[in-house]
Write a protein that holds these residues in place. Sequence first.
Motif, PDB file in Angstrom:
ATOM      1  N   ALA A 114      -2.953  -1.594   5.287  1.00  0.00           N
ATOM      2  CA  ALA A 114      -3.797  -0.375   5.286  1.00  0.00           C
ATOM      3  C   ALA A 114      -4.886  -0.540   4.250  1.00  0.00           C
ATOM      4  O   ALA A 114      -4.718  -1.275   3.265  1.00  0.00           O
ATOM      5  CB  ALA A 114      -2.946   0.852   4.960  1.00  0.00           C
ATOM      6  N   LEU A 115      -5.991   0.137   4.468  1.00  0.00           N
ATOM      7  CA  LEU A 115      -7.101   0.086   3.509  1.00  0.00           C
ATOM      8  C   LEU A 115      -7.808   1.433   3.474  1.00  0.00           C
ATOM      9  O   LEU A 115      -7.686   2.238   4.412  1.00  0.00           O
ATOM     10  CB  LEU A 115      -8.085  -1.021   3.885  1.00  0.00           C
ATOM     11  CG  LEU A 115      -8.750  -0.921   5.257  1.00  0.00           C
ATOM     12  CD1 LEU A 115     -10.039  -0.134   5.211  1.00  0.00           C
ATOM     13  CD2 LEU A 115      -9.019  -2.324   5.788  1.00  0.00           C
ATOM     14  N   SER A 116      -8.522   1.676   2.374  1.00  0.00           N
ATOM     15  CA  SER A 116      -9.345   2.895   2.254  1.00  0.00           C
ATOM     16  C   SER A 116     -10.611   2.548   1.503  1.00  0.00           C
ATOM     17  O   SER A 116     -10.605   1.638   0.666  1.00  0.00           O
ATOM     18  CB  SER A 116      -8.606   3.968   1.451  1.00  0.00           C
ATOM     19  OG  SER A 116      -7.900   4.829   2.280  1.00  0.00           O
ATOM     20  N   GLY A 161      -8.514   5.747  11.242  1.00  0.00           N
ATOM     21  CA  GLY A 161      -8.785   4.742  12.274  1.00  0.00           C
ATOM     22  C   GLY A 161      -7.956   3.495  12.023  1.00  0.00           C
ATOM     23  O   GLY A 161      -7.048   3.502  11.176  1.00  0.00           O
ATOM     24  N   LYS A 162      -8.277   2.458  12.767  1.00  0.00           N
ATOM     25  CA  LYS A 162      -7.583   1.162  12.613  1.00  0.00           C
ATOM     26  C   LYS A 162      -8.617   0.060  12.698  1.00  0.00           C
ATOM     27  O   LYS A 162      -9.594   0.179  13.453  1.00  0.00           O
ATOM     28  CB  LYS A 162      -6.598   0.956  13.767  1.00  0.00           C
ATOM     29  CG  LYS A 162      -5.251   1.570  13.534  1.00  0.00           C
ATOM     30  CD  LYS A 162      -4.310   1.099  14.622  1.00  0.00           C
ATOM     31  CE  LYS A 162      -2.980   1.817  14.458  1.00  0.00           C
ATOM     32  NZ  LYS A 162      -2.037   1.542  15.495  1.00  0.00           N
ATOM     33  N   THR A 163      -8.408  -1.020  11.969  1.00  0.00           N
ATOM     34  CA  THR A 163      -9.296  -2.180  12.125  1.00  0.00           C
ATOM     35  C   THR A 163      -8.925  -2.879  13.429  1.00  0.00           C
ATOM     36  O   THR A 163      -7.815  -2.688  13.950  1.00  0.00           O
ATOM     37  CB  THR A 163      -9.121  -3.170  10.957  1.00  0.00           C
ATOM     38  OG1 THR A 163      -7.798  -3.715  11.027  1.00  0.00           O
ATOM     39  CG2 THR A 163      -9.330  -2.517   9.606  1.00  0.00           C
ATOM     40  N   PRO A 164      -9.828  -3.705  13.962  1.00  0.00           N
ATOM     41  CA  PRO A 164      -9.488  -4.433  15.192  1.00  0.00           C
ATOM     42  C   PRO A 164      -8.216  -5.265  15.017  1.00  0.00           C
ATOM     43  O   PRO A 164      -7.493  -5.516  15.973  1.00  0.00           O
ATOM     44  CB  PRO A 164     -10.712  -5.328  15.421  1.00  0.00           C
ATOM     45  CG  PRO A 164     -11.838  -4.606  14.743  1.00  0.00           C
ATOM     46  CD  PRO A 164     -11.222  -3.921  13.552  1.00  0.00           C
ATOM     47  N   GLU A 165      -7.860  -5.651  13.770  1.00  0.00           N
ATOM     48  CA  GLU A 165      -6.638  -6.449  13.526  1.00  0.00           C
ATOM     49  C   GLU A 165      -5.412  -5.555  13.402  1.00  0.00           C
ATOM     50  O   GLU A 165      -4.289  -6.038  13.250  1.00  0.00           O
ATOM     51  CB  GLU A 165      -6.786  -7.266  12.227  1.00  0.00           C
ATOM     52  CG  GLU A 165      -7.846  -8.357  12.274  1.00  0.00           C
ATOM     53  CD  GLU A 165      -9.280  -7.812  12.198  1.00  0.00           C
ATOM     54  OE1 GLU A 165      -9.490  -6.749  11.565  1.00  0.00           O
ATOM     55  OE2 GLU A 165     -10.169  -8.419  12.816  1.00  0.00           O
ATOM     56  N   GLY A 166      -5.613  -4.206  13.408  1.00  0.00           N
ATOM     57  CA  GLY A 166      -4.466  -3.297  13.398  1.00  0.00           C
ATOM     58  C   GLY A 166      -4.137  -2.668  12.056  1.00  0.00           C
ATOM     59  O   GLY A 166      -3.172  -1.906  11.946  1.00  0.00           O
ATOM     60  N   ALA A 167      -4.918  -2.970  10.981  1.00  0.00           N
ATOM     61  CA  ALA A 167      -4.643  -2.316   9.693  1.00  0.00           C
ATOM     62  C   ALA A 167      -5.073  -0.847   9.766  1.00  0.00           C
ATOM     63  O   ALA A 167      -6.111  -0.530  10.362  1.00  0.00           O
ATOM     64  CB  ALA A 167      -5.409  -3.019   8.577  1.00  0.00           C
ATOM     65  N   LEU A 168      -4.278   0.043   9.150  1.00  0.00           N
ATOM     66  CA  LEU A 168      -4.640   1.467   9.139  1.00  0.00           C
ATOM     67  C   LEU A 168      -5.818   1.684   8.199  1.00  0.00           C
ATOM     68  O   LEU A 168      -5.903   1.036   7.150  1.00  0.00           O
ATOM     69  CB  LEU A 168      -3.467   2.315   8.642  1.00  0.00           C
ATOM     70  CG  LEU A 168      -2.150   2.193   9.401  1.00  0.00           C
ATOM     71  CD1 LEU A 168      -1.114   3.151   8.810  1.00  0.00           C
ATOM     72  CD2 LEU A 168      -2.383   2.509  10.884  1.00  0.00           C
ATOM     73  N   GLN A 197      -4.624   5.530  -2.021  1.00  0.00           N
ATOM     74  CA  GLN A 197      -4.706   6.369  -0.809  1.00  0.00           C
ATOM     75  C   GLN A 197      -4.224   5.582   0.414  1.00  0.00           C
ATOM     76  O   GLN A 197      -3.503   6.118   1.267  1.00  0.00           O
ATOM     77  CB  GLN A 197      -6.152   6.835  -0.615  1.00  0.00           C
ATOM     78  CG  GLN A 197      -6.308   7.859   0.478  1.00  0.00           C
ATOM     79  CD  GLN A 197      -7.781   8.108   0.771  1.00  0.00           C
ATOM     80  OE1 GLN A 197      -8.521   7.178   1.091  1.00  0.00           O
ATOM     81  NE2 GLN A 197      -8.200   9.352   0.658  1.00  0.00           N
ATOM     82  N   ALA A 198      -4.592   4.302   0.477  1.00  0.00           N
ATOM     83  CA  ALA A 198      -4.157   3.466   1.607  1.00  0.00           C
ATOM     84  C   ALA A 198      -2.632   3.371   1.613  1.00  0.00           C
ATOM     85  O   ALA A 198      -1.983   3.458   2.662  1.00  0.00           O
ATOM     86  CB  ALA A 198      -4.785   2.076   1.501  1.00  0.00           C
ATOM     87  N   SER A 199      -2.047   3.220   0.429  1.00  0.00           N
ATOM     88  CA  SER A 199      -0.585   3.146   0.335  1.00  0.00           C
ATOM     89  C   SER A 199       0.037   4.474   0.792  1.00  0.00           C
ATOM     90  O   SER A 199       1.073   4.496   1.469  1.00  0.00           O
ATOM     91  CB  SER A 199      -0.194   2.818  -1.109  1.00  0.00           C
ATOM     92  OG  SER A 199       1.180   2.962  -1.276  1.00  0.00           O
ATOM     93  N   ALA A 200      -0.628   5.588   0.422  1.00  0.00           N
ATOM     94  CA  ALA A 200      -0.113   6.917   0.798  1.00  0.00           C
ATOM     95  C   ALA A 200      -0.144   7.108   2.315  1.00  0.00           C
ATOM     96  O   ALA A 200       0.778   7.681   2.902  1.00  0.00           O
ATOM     97  CB  ALA A 200      -0.951   8.001   0.116  1.00  0.00           C
ATOM     98  N   VAL A 201      -1.203   6.587   2.938  1.00  0.00           N
ATOM     99  CA  VAL A 201      -1.324   6.715   4.395  1.00  0.00           C
ATOM    100  C   VAL A 201      -0.204   5.925   5.076  1.00  0.00           C
ATOM    101  O   VAL A 201       0.381   6.357   6.072  1.00  0.00           O
ATOM    102  CB  VAL A 201      -2.729   6.232   4.838  1.00  0.00           C
ATOM    103  CG1 VAL A 201      -2.780   5.973   6.326  1.00  0.00           C
ATOM    104  CG2 VAL A 201      -3.777   7.257   4.429  1.00  0.00           C
TER     105      VAL A 201
END
Length: 473
Positions: free
Chosen positions: A64-66, A224-231, A432-436
């Motif tokens: 996941a990323l933010s 959303g999601k990246t094309p590779e599937g990361a949130l 935030q990415a970890s929280a998601v």
Amino acid sequence: MALVAGIDSSTQSCKVVIRDAGTGALVRQGRASHPDGTEVHPDAWWDALSEAISRAGGLGDVSALSVGGQQHGMVCLDRDGNVVRPALLWNDTRSAQAALDIIREAGNGDPELGAGFWVSATGTVPVASLTLTKLRWLAENEPENAARVAAVCLPHDWLSWRLAGFGPGTGEAGLAALRTDRSDASGTGYYSASSGEYLPDALRAALGHVPLLPAVVGPLEIAGKTPEGALIGPGAGDNAAAALGVGAGVGDVVLSLGTSGTVFAVSSAPAADASGLVAGFADATGNYLPLACTLNATRVFDATAALLGVSLDEFSALALAAPLGAGGLTLVPYFDGERTPNLPDATGSLHGITRTNYTSANLARAAVEGVVCSLADGLAALQAQGVEARRIILIGGGAQSPAVQQAASQLLELPVVVPAPGEYVADGAARQASAVLAGAFPDWSADATEVTAAPSDGSVLARYRRHAGAYLA
Ligand SMILES: Nc1ncnc2c1ncn2[C@@H]1O[C@H](COP(=O)(O)OP(=O)(O)O)[C@@H](O)[C@H]1O
Ligand SMILES: O=C(CO)[C@@H](O)[C@H](O)COP(=O)(O)O
């Protein structure tokens, strides 16, 4: 071990941190520079982000990323998803007259009534930094560009959107995928921080029509999601992300010294300051983020160090070698105009020069003290809004300077804590990415050192206020 990425697309550069989602341990990081100027094509942010990601070893293993980003920048897209013109940034003052007009019109010619209207409608009195005033400038000065605007978003929204695989040519379906968060939406001037709603009438009056706006997602929602599937997390304005990154709690006031100087706190109640000194922004957790922002912080150090022909470390050492009060020199640091107080056309000034005090050390010290004193006024304005200040958390590139640390402790007269050197906006985005990913904010700890208190003297701030106050008179 799941990994998360946090991104800070700030004024001067893009920083990427990759952390362990559970413990918060830093795994790797990268950065790349942005071009100078107050008008920047978003493609330059995308290029810098791509370079920073590659220097951070890529995002292939990230779950996941933010994105945290500089606030307010006006990113206009046409109906195919192309950028209409380079973005006007938060520190571009060309819409100052538009801001005055917007305030006066809301008050039927009376600026005080108008300020009251905007504070109750959005939480913030419009100034040239806000996206709304930039849209009005666009409509008045580039009507052909204004007519092409199908959607308006902010720097962090646009980068999250690009990371989700959208961009030029993705058309109206692409525009519909734009997302933002409450913290960044609250800095636009056309969103109410307290009701959580956009103000279409304000947009229509400024731009001439109501463009598509990013849907505002909640603090733990997936954008959303990246094309590779990361949130992709909701992201945030950089100051709200920094509040998350340092784990600011009740009684903490964050002082950030980057291109902008900001002073802010997390609060459970919205701010409503009709004087315009405090902006009533939202934070990234569902609370509020009363904030005062100046246009002149570390670039004053950069310019003074360049004038003196020294590095930033030497500049700091010089400032430390001078006495508190810089031998009587006072620098009012309005080099790029000013936002707090609202003096977009102001220039800086140096006062109290004698043949004996006109030394490199005193000049360096006066630059540091001038910037810190300008934010002391922001702190006082926050306190007038009921913000409790028990300690200052000092962050941003300028926090690395021992002279800045000492001056903050002496002039603000509160305990000053400096977190271990790090990228706290990017860290907040990673959090935030970890929280998601986990459904709750992680409990990551950060080391911090308290600055040793040095003798203070209230006359330095009083002298600064006399000189800075003359601008308002
Ligand atoms: N040792 C130092 N002393 C003073 N300022 C420093 C030092 N190291 C970095 N800086 C300042 O940090 C600034 C960049 O800070 P940063 O928070 O990354 O800015 P922004 O978020 O606006 O892009 C530079 O303008 C530079 O002056
Ligand atoms: O305009 C504001 C806050 O209202 C600035 O704080 C910008 O968000 C830019 O931040 P930096 O790049 O200087 O950190």
